[in-house]
Write a protein that holds these residues in place. Sequence first.
Motif, PDB file in Angstrom:
ATOM      1  N   ALA A 149       0.826  -1.212   0.000  1.00 25.19           N
ATOM      2  CA  ALA A 149       0.000   0.000   0.000  1.00 25.19           C
ATOM      3  C   ALA A 149       0.859   1.261   0.000  1.00 25.19           C
ATOM      4  O   ALA A 149       1.907   1.304   0.649  1.00 25.19           O
ATOM      5  CB  ALA A 149      -0.917   0.007   1.220  1.00 25.19           C
ATOM      6  N   VAL A 154      -4.471   1.853   1.954  1.00 30.27           N
ATOM      7  CA  VAL A 154      -4.602   0.523   2.553  1.00 30.27           C
ATOM      8  C   VAL A 154      -4.739  -0.565   1.488  1.00 30.27           C
ATOM      9  O   VAL A 154      -4.896  -1.735   1.811  1.00 30.27           O
ATOM     10  CB  VAL A 154      -5.819   0.454   3.509  1.00 30.27           C
ATOM     11  N   GLU A 155      -4.659  -0.174   0.224  1.00 26.95           N
ATOM     12  CA  GLU A 155      -4.854  -1.114  -0.876  1.00 26.95           C
ATOM     13  C   GLU A 155      -3.520  -1.429  -1.539  1.00 26.95           C
ATOM     14  O   GLU A 155      -2.716  -0.531  -1.810  1.00 26.95           O
ATOM     15  CB  GLU A 155      -5.800  -0.481  -1.902  1.00 26.95           C
ATOM     16  N   GLY A 206      -4.394  -3.373   7.565  1.00 28.93           N
ATOM     17  CA  GLY A 206      -5.734  -3.790   7.169  1.00 28.93           C
ATOM     18  C   GLY A 206      -6.514  -2.646   6.554  1.00 28.93           C
ATOM     19  O   GLY A 206      -6.068  -1.492   6.537  1.00 28.93           O
ATOM     20  N   LEU A 207      -7.706  -2.952   6.055  1.00 28.66           N
ATOM     21  CA  LEU A 207      -8.535  -1.924   5.430  1.00 28.66           C
ATOM     22  C   LEU A 207      -8.974  -0.844   6.406  1.00 28.66           C
ATOM     23  O   LEU A 207      -9.360   0.251   5.992  1.00 28.66           O
ATOM     24  CB  LEU A 207      -9.765  -2.580   4.785  1.00 28.66           C
ATOM     25  N   ASP A 208      -8.892  -1.169   7.712  1.00 30.46           N
ATOM     26  CA  ASP A 208      -9.243  -0.174   8.732  1.00 30.46           C
ATOM     27  C   ASP A 208      -8.067   0.727   9.087  1.00 30.46           C
ATOM     28  O   ASP A 208      -8.176   1.595   9.959  1.00 30.46           O
ATOM     29  CB  ASP A 208      -9.775  -0.856   9.997  1.00 30.46           C
ATOM     30  N   LYS A 222      -5.464 -12.673   3.594  1.00 27.75           N
ATOM     31  CA  LYS A 222      -6.038 -11.323   3.547  1.00 27.75           C
ATOM     32  C   LYS A 222      -5.345 -10.474   2.473  1.00 27.75           C
ATOM     33  O   LYS A 222      -6.003  -9.705   1.757  1.00 27.75           O
ATOM     34  CB  LYS A 222      -5.924 -10.655   4.913  1.00 27.75           C
ATOM     35  N   GLY A 226      -7.190  -9.011  -1.018  1.00 24.00           N
ATOM     36  CA  GLY A 226      -7.338  -7.565  -1.058  1.00 24.00           C
ATOM     37  C   GLY A 226      -7.863  -6.959   0.228  1.00 24.00           C
ATOM     38  O   GLY A 226      -8.301  -5.805   0.251  1.00 24.00           O
ATOM     39  N   GLU A 227      -7.803  -7.732   1.329  1.00 24.69           N
ATOM     40  CA  GLU A 227      -8.286  -7.248   2.621  1.00 24.69           C
ATOM     41  C   GLU A 227      -7.167  -6.667   3.472  1.00 24.69           C
ATOM     42  O   GLU A 227      -7.408  -6.178   4.577  1.00 24.69           O
ATOM     43  CB  GLU A 227      -8.961  -8.389   3.386  1.00 24.69           C
ATOM     44  N   ALA A 228      -5.940  -6.735   2.972  1.00 23.07           N
ATOM     45  CA  ALA A 228      -4.783  -6.209   3.690  1.00 23.07           C
ATOM     46  C   ALA A 228      -3.671  -5.952   2.684  1.00 23.07           C
ATOM     47  O   ALA A 228      -3.742  -6.388   1.529  1.00 23.07           O
ATOM     48  CB  ALA A 228      -4.326  -7.191   4.771  1.00 23.07           C
TER      49      ALA A 228
END
Length: 370
Positions: A149, A154-155, A206-208, A222, A226-228
Amino acid sequence: MGKVVCPWDTLINFITDAFVGYGIPEEDAKICTDVLLESDRRGIESHGCNRFKPIYLDRIKAGIQNPVTNFEVVKETPCTAVVDGHDGMGQVIGYKSMQMAIDKAKQYGLGMVAVRNSCHYGIAGYYATQATKQGCIGITGTNARPSVAPTFGVEGMFGTNPLTIGIPTDEDFDFVIDCATSITQNGKIEYYERIGEEVHPGTIIGLDGESIEGDAGVALKKIRNGEAALTTLGGIGEALGGYKGYGYAMVIELLSAALQDGQYGKALNGKDENGNLVPYHLGHFFIAIDTNHFVGEEETRKKAGDIIRSVRNSRKAPGAEKIYTAGEKEWLVWQERKDHGVPINESVQKEMNQVRDELGLTQYKFPWED
């Protein structure tokens, strides 16, 4: 961790025969084996035997990597070249491209080769050392599947994108800095999963926007989903210089795609819009600078050696035993392993047994079977 040391001769012969069994021409197979095992010689187990089956053999079997490498020179000048690897073996493409850059440098002082449509080319330091052994400064980089990222993101938008430089010295080892522009790389997370080690805090976001910790296998899934994403050198945000790792990663991404009209970013995901496996179409670049076109190889080696020795002899922190320079620890690992072999973990042992049995290479008996 159930590791068993396997002798070099056994590994070299078996891996070469296995590559040939998967359709790679013998001379190319020898190059692939040499690049693969160079990682284990240097103690970088995440890129050695650990990746033999899943990254190379499985991709050939899946039809997304060609065992026979079509090395096409698309454009060439006295000092430069653009190469299309046609999704062949990345190690073969890398070896030939760096040698082309070296040959140009020997004649004109500098040489650069840009590559498109390649595959994973193994340990980047191999190619930098290929240059230093011939009296050149060697520089290489590659883009990779998007798993890192950008700062404040976060991506996963770009790969772990190593920036690798080798400089000849008069010591037993040359100065070779070979590291990702992310804090860690996918191969290291894969290796942690194999040996049961948890991911290190701050290396995955992470996405958060929070750091992901714990089980490496879960973290890896993850990232793949694509979740991390991995974080750049300097970590999350700007406080510890994460923007620096981000900037250098983008330099590698640009040099790996812009000069050769190659793929980049999300296009390197290895899957189409329907989730089907497709070739990775990676890009690389290789630069060689001949020291004899400056003050000469001998003088360059001596001066470089003087510089790194002055750094190693500087004042150490309390409790520290030694200051190292790049390439030294890897050389020390080789001194320990050269007469014995490579420690192979249980997961890779099973993979080697599987490949041997599949190809009928019954002449090989591994030490973990005793």
